[in-house]
Design a protein around this motif. Structure first.
Motif, PDB file in Angstrom:
ATOM      1  N   ARG A 136      -0.170 -70.550 169.170  1.00  0.00           N
ATOM      2  CA  ARG A 136      -0.624 -71.839 168.657  1.00  0.00           C
ATOM      3  C   ARG A 136       0.582 -72.638 168.137  1.00  0.00           C
ATOM      4  N   LEU A 137       0.749 -73.850 168.647  1.00  0.00           N
ATOM      5  CA  LEU A 137       1.854 -74.696 168.212  1.00  0.00           C
ATOM      6  C   LEU A 137       1.609 -75.158 166.776  1.00  0.00           C
ATOM      7  N   PRO A 138       2.566 -74.964 165.868  1.00  0.00           N
ATOM      8  CA  PRO A 138       2.356 -75.391 164.475  1.00  0.00           C
ATOM      9  C   PRO A 138       2.067 -76.887 164.395  1.00  0.00           C
ATOM     10  N   LYS A 139       1.169 -77.252 163.500  1.00  0.00           N
ATOM     11  CA  LYS A 139       0.769 -78.646 163.377  1.00  0.00           C
ATOM     12  C   LYS A 139       1.952 -79.542 163.005  1.00  0.00           C
ATOM     13  N   HIS A 140       2.871 -79.027 162.216  1.00  0.00           N
ATOM     14  CA  HIS A 140       3.989 -79.874 161.786  1.00  0.00           C
ATOM     15  C   HIS A 140       4.898 -80.258 162.954  1.00  0.00           C
ATOM     16  N   ASP A 141       4.781 -79.548 164.077  1.00  0.00           N
ATOM     17  CA  ASP A 141       5.582 -79.901 165.239  1.00  0.00           C
ATOM     18  C   ASP A 141       5.111 -81.192 165.903  1.00  0.00           C
ATOM     19  N   VAL A 142       3.872 -81.577 165.631  1.00  0.00           N
ATOM     20  CA  VAL A 142       3.343 -82.801 166.253  1.00  0.00           C
ATOM     21  C   VAL A 142       2.941 -83.835 165.206  1.00  0.00           C
ATOM     22  N   GLU A 143       3.494 -83.710 163.996  1.00  0.00           N
ATOM     23  CA  GLU A 143       3.329 -84.717 162.951  1.00  0.00           C
ATOM     24  C   GLU A 143       4.649 -85.454 162.755  1.00  0.00           C
ATOM     25  N   GLY A 144       4.544 -86.686 162.242  1.00  0.00           N
ATOM     26  CA  GLY A 144       5.754 -87.458 161.995  1.00  0.00           C
ATOM     27  C   GLY A 144       6.426 -87.850 163.296  1.00  0.00           C
ATOM     28  N   ILE A 145       7.741 -87.910 163.301  1.00  0.00           N
ATOM     29  CA  ILE A 145       8.494 -88.281 164.500  1.00  0.00           C
ATOM     30  C   ILE A 145       8.750 -87.018 165.325  1.00  0.00           C
ATOM     31  N   PRO A 146       8.129 -86.892 166.491  1.00  0.00           N
ATOM     32  CA  PRO A 146       8.307 -85.675 167.290  1.00  0.00           C
ATOM     33  C   PRO A 146       9.752 -85.533 167.777  1.00  0.00           C
ATOM     34  N   THR A 147      10.197 -84.298 167.890  1.00  0.00           N
ATOM     35  CA  THR A 147      11.542 -84.046 168.406  1.00  0.00           C
ATOM     36  C   THR A 147      11.577 -84.308 169.907  1.00  0.00           C
ATOM     37  N   PRO A 148      12.772 -84.544 170.451  1.00  0.00           N
ATOM     38  CA  PRO A 148      12.888 -84.686 171.915  1.00  0.00           C
ATOM     39  C   PRO A 148      12.320 -83.478 172.662  1.00  0.00           C
ATOM     40  N   LYS A 149      12.477 -82.277 172.094  1.00  0.00           N
ATOM     41  CA  LYS A 149      11.953 -81.072 172.727  1.00  0.00           C
ATOM     42  C   LYS A 149      10.433 -81.135 172.832  1.00  0.00           C
ATOM     43  N   THR A 150       9.763 -81.560 171.745  1.00  0.00           N
ATOM     44  CA  THR A 150       8.298 -81.665 171.763  1.00  0.00           C
ATOM     45  C   THR A 150       7.849 -82.729 172.748  1.00  0.00           C
ATOM     46  N   MET A 151       8.508 -83.866 172.741  1.00  0.00           N
ATOM     47  CA  MET A 151       8.127 -84.943 173.658  1.00  0.00           C
ATOM     48  C   MET A 151       8.329 -84.520 175.111  1.00  0.00           C
ATOM     49  N   LYS A 152       9.386 -83.776 175.389  1.00  0.00           N
ATOM     50  CA  LYS A 152       9.601 -83.300 176.760  1.00  0.00           C
ATOM     51  C   LYS A 152       8.500 -82.339 177.179  1.00  0.00           C
ATOM     52  N   MET A 153       8.074 -81.449 176.260  1.00  0.00           N
ATOM     53  CA  MET A 153       6.984 -80.521 176.571  1.00  0.00           C
ATOM     54  C   MET A 153       5.714 -81.288 176.948  1.00  0.00           C
ATOM     55  N   LEU A 154       5.379 -82.317 176.150  1.00  0.00           N
ATOM     56  CA  LEU A 154       4.173 -83.095 176.405  1.00  0.00           C
ATOM     57  C   LEU A 154       4.292 -83.872 177.710  1.00  0.00           C
ATOM     58  N   ASP A 155       5.445 -84.480 177.918  1.00  0.00           N
ATOM     59  CA  ASP A 155       5.674 -85.264 179.134  1.00  0.00           C
ATOM     60  C   ASP A 155       5.618 -84.359 180.366  1.00  0.00           C
ATOM     61  N   ASP A 156       6.232 -83.201 180.295  1.00  0.00           N
ATOM     62  CA  ASP A 156       6.234 -82.281 181.435  1.00  0.00           C
ATOM     63  C   ASP A 156       4.818 -81.834 181.794  1.00  0.00           C
ATOM     64  N   ARG A 157       4.013 -81.537 180.782  1.00  0.00           N
ATOM     65  CA  ARG A 157       2.647 -81.070 181.040  1.00  0.00           C
ATOM     66  C   ARG A 157       1.796 -82.186 181.642  1.00  0.00           C
ATOM     67  N   MET A 158       1.834 -83.360 181.025  1.00  0.00           N
ATOM     68  CA  MET A 158       1.026 -84.465 181.528  1.00  0.00           C
ATOM     69  C   MET A 158       1.520 -84.904 182.912  1.00  0.00           C
ATOM     70  N   GLY A 159       2.831 -84.921 183.086  1.00  0.00           N
ATOM     71  CA  GLY A 159       3.390 -85.313 184.371  1.00  0.00           C
ATOM     72  C   GLY A 159       3.009 -84.355 185.478  1.00  0.00           C
TER      73      GLY A 159
END
Length: 402
Positions: free
Chosen positions: A177-200
């Motif tokens: 389970r991805l910790p909630k704090h990883d998707v709160e506030g300003i997401p890191t480039p690593k988190t945004m890449k994970m989301l972009d890769d999955r949706m893409g």
């Protein structure tokens, strides 16, 4: 007709017991007609609270006429004291009794509930495959890689669905389970890449000719939801769901002002009063009240009517047991501003499907609305016989205000 007793059950969801503990009631009358209802706190924590609340509030309905659903609802709402605050546990109890009362009314008159709500706008309901991050049907997750997200999406599309919903933020790349704090506030480039890769990967593999709903489960806040919402815009998503904590509609409004993708929310809003702020602020475009915790069929119909005034389309939230599904189908058939019906991953599993007498499932991504009297379904004998807990209420409480 008079309500004589109410049975309350905490049901056994077998292998899903860790995730699901449906709470239901059966309301009996002096004419031998009974009605079933569900208290929609089935997953995570809270089921024991709903089981206790349902017993307590059941005393208020004993001796009343089940044909007078508005009178019963008002008594439960006002005499309970806590109902006026709109909390989830109290509203789940109100919802279960109300749902059972509507079931009785339909059976007494020999008609489906949609007839009592004003008639049927449609016999078939477009349906989406919900929460694919956990799996779909016999393809069990959770999923880690972009390729796995694309694969499970295609699996649902191959079953005839033309809309799916996925929470891309719940599962970490290692399957935990991805910790909630990883998707709160300003997401890191690593988190945004994970989301972009999955949706893409979902779009690249499965195409663009189906609707993709993006779930957030209120794990994101306004800042991170805007960043995720930009990906939703990029990948032409149908909605972004629960992008912020729903108690403050101004935060959903803030997201909506920065993101083109419509906002869906409502499963954790209880009663029409809690919806008003979202409607007034144009903070929701797809409202999702849950008939088993927003106040029952009596209240969800009022929320749907109020939503129409604000050009808000509707999906009755449905992630509990089969009784919750039955109530959703009846309401969605009878409202003009229906959008789509939710079919949750858990509802595809045998341990949930056996909890009601009839196992209604979509065919080619479409649900048919049952035409049996009342809800069109009832708690199964198996579910009652194997219930984890059972209590019966057969007396009215005195000295309560309301």
């Amino acid at each position: 007709m008079e309500i004589t007793s109410i049975d309350v059950y905490l049901l056994d969801a077998g292998n899903q017991r860790e995730y699901r503990r449906p709470v239901v009631c059966r309301v009996h009358t002096d004419e031998g007609i009974f009605g079933d209802g569900e208290a929609g706190i089935p997953y995570g924590i809270g089921a024991p609270g709903a089981f206790g609340m349902l017993q307590d509030i059941a005393h208020l309905a004993i001796g009343m006429d089940p044909m007078e659903n508005e009178v019963i609802w008002s008594k439960m709402f006002k005499a309970s004291s806590w109902g006026l605050g709109g909390g989830g546990i109290i509203f789940a109890g109100i919802s279960a009794i109300d749902m059972a009362v509507w079931d009785i009314r339909g059976k007494k008159l020999g008609v489906p509930i949609y007839e009592l709500l004003g008639g049927k706008f449609r016999s078939e309901l477009r349906t989406y495959a919900s929460q694919l991050q956990f799996g779909w049907d016999d393809k069990i997750g959770p999923w880690k890689t972009p390729e796995e997200y694309a694969s499970v999406t295609q699996y649902a599309l191959d079953q005839g669905y033309d809309c799916v919903k996925i929470d891309f933020t719940q599962i970490a790349p290692d399957g935990t389970r991805l910790p909630k704090h990883d998707v709160e506030g300003i997401p890191t480039p690593k988190t945004m890449k994970m989301l972009d890769d999955r949706m893409g990967a979902v779009r690249a593999t499965c195409g663009w000719d189906f609707d993709l709903m993006v779930e957030c489960h209120s794990r994101t806040d306004a800042i991170s939801a805007i960043k995720l919402g930009q990906l939703c815009d990029k990948y032409s998503c149908m909605v972004i769901e629960e992008p912020t904590i729903p108690m403050n509609p101004l935060m959903d409004k803030a997201v909506h002002e920065k993101v083109k993708t419509p906002i869906a929310t409502g499963e954790r809003l209880y009663g029409r009063w809690n919806y008003l702020g979202h409607f007034l602020n144009n903070a929701v475009q797809l409202a999702q009240p849950d008939a088993s915790n927003c106040g029952g069929i009596t209240e969800v119909k009022k929320i749907c009517d109020m939503a129409e005034v604000f050009d808000v389309t509707m999906q009755v939230h449905c992630s509990g047991g089969p009784l919750s599904t039955a109530a959703s189908l009846q309401v969605e058939a009878a409202i003009p501003n229906f959008c789509i019906h939710e079919h949750h991953f858990r509802s595809t599993q045998p341990d949930i499907r056996r909890l009601c007498k009839y196992d209604y499932q979509p065919v080619d991504g479409v649900y048919e609305v049952p035409d049996l009297p009342g809800l069109g379904n009832e708690t199964s004998d198996w579910a009652i016989e194997h219930a984890l807990k059972h209590a019966q209420v057969n007396s009215a409480k005195r000295g309560l205000n309301g």
